[in-house]
Scaffold this active site. Sequence first.
Site: not given
Length: 421
Positions: A190, A119, A378, A162-163, A305
């Site tokens: 987000s 990531r 998920r 990304s927040s 998500d």
Amino acid sequence: MEYVHINPAKLNGKINVPSSKSICHRAIICASLGDGVSNLENISFSRDIYATCNAVENLGVKIYRGKSNLTVKGNPRLTVKNPYINCGQSGSTLRFLVPIAAAIDEKIIFTGGGKLIDRPLDVYYDIFDNQKIYYKNFNGKLPLILKGKLKPGDYEVRGDISSQFITGLLFVLPILDGDSSVNLTTALESRPYVDITLDVLKKFGIKVCEDGLKRYVVRGRQKYESSDYRVEGDFSQAAFWLVMGALGNGIVCCGLKKDSLQGDRMIVDILKKMGVKVKWTGNSLIAMPSDRIYGSTIDASQCPDLVPVLAALASVSCGTTEIKNAGRLRIKESDRLKAISSELNKIGGHVLEKEDGLLIRGRERLAGGEVDSWDDHRIAMSLASVSSRCLNPMTIKGAECVKKSYPGFWKDFMILGGNIL
């Protein structure tokens, strides 16, 4: 369990939704930075939450775990008890704690597993380069070795990656010895996750001034206050049961907050737009059996998500669904656009993967068969949510991955009438 074998069955009943994982992470970190004892209630213990607890304990925080609560004795001075911080597969743990570690000026090593190793952390690396903070990674991957002293100042940060990077900075900037600002160089995706951060910070005595849509002004030398805090239910987890209720005989999701700041509360409006019968009764949200569910256009920029479970629902809806602005899903626990499209297509769905979204042509029924979770919680839960619309049993490989966020998922699935062979 490595596999679950699900015989198609309509689910029905009442379920207590697990507490919000996003809020849990934030409350634990704020309590850890406070000078005193905080009592956190309604904690759902998952692998990600354990990762954050273990991480802050390595930084000198004392945590006492109850059945569904935490007592946190904060350590605002942050003493490194163990320099090795294993974040598991939790992106929140890693991205929230890296800037905090960078303010300690001691050597700390971040490790992790699964897709977390890959990531991106480039937003932080740019900051470290500018401030001459020492760090070392391995071809851009974990482990990350870090030692430095983060300085107050004006931070230029992209808002479309990304927040979590913005949240990580907002945790640490208030305790630096000068004022700072976070200036977004792009639109913020987000945004609700940052709104949650600001709300939890406020509960623990920290003030952040939002100056327009792209700037956060943070006064330095603030002190976190201890607090008693109850975590609300998680809309992203409720989404699976709401879909199963609509496709089954109705499910009541208890413990949700109607005026929640969670971006995934958008599930209510999206389901209604698709023809699902959804209504509130106090703090419970009910999804009733819905004979005709229609395709829709879904903008996922503020609720990424929800994409896997909405894709699953769309695969058994009438008409075509387009999910757009979802490109960031490619760097989650799996490439979720590829994962959910591949697995739905295996069992008879008609899903076209696009660069930043999905195009789904609904069908009345899916065939069933064997699918893979891609080691992504998920994906596994989303596939299970449409098992009632399969003509044959569904086998999900790697089903134990739900422990990352919802260890009790398969138990709750059976309590509501799910038939696991």
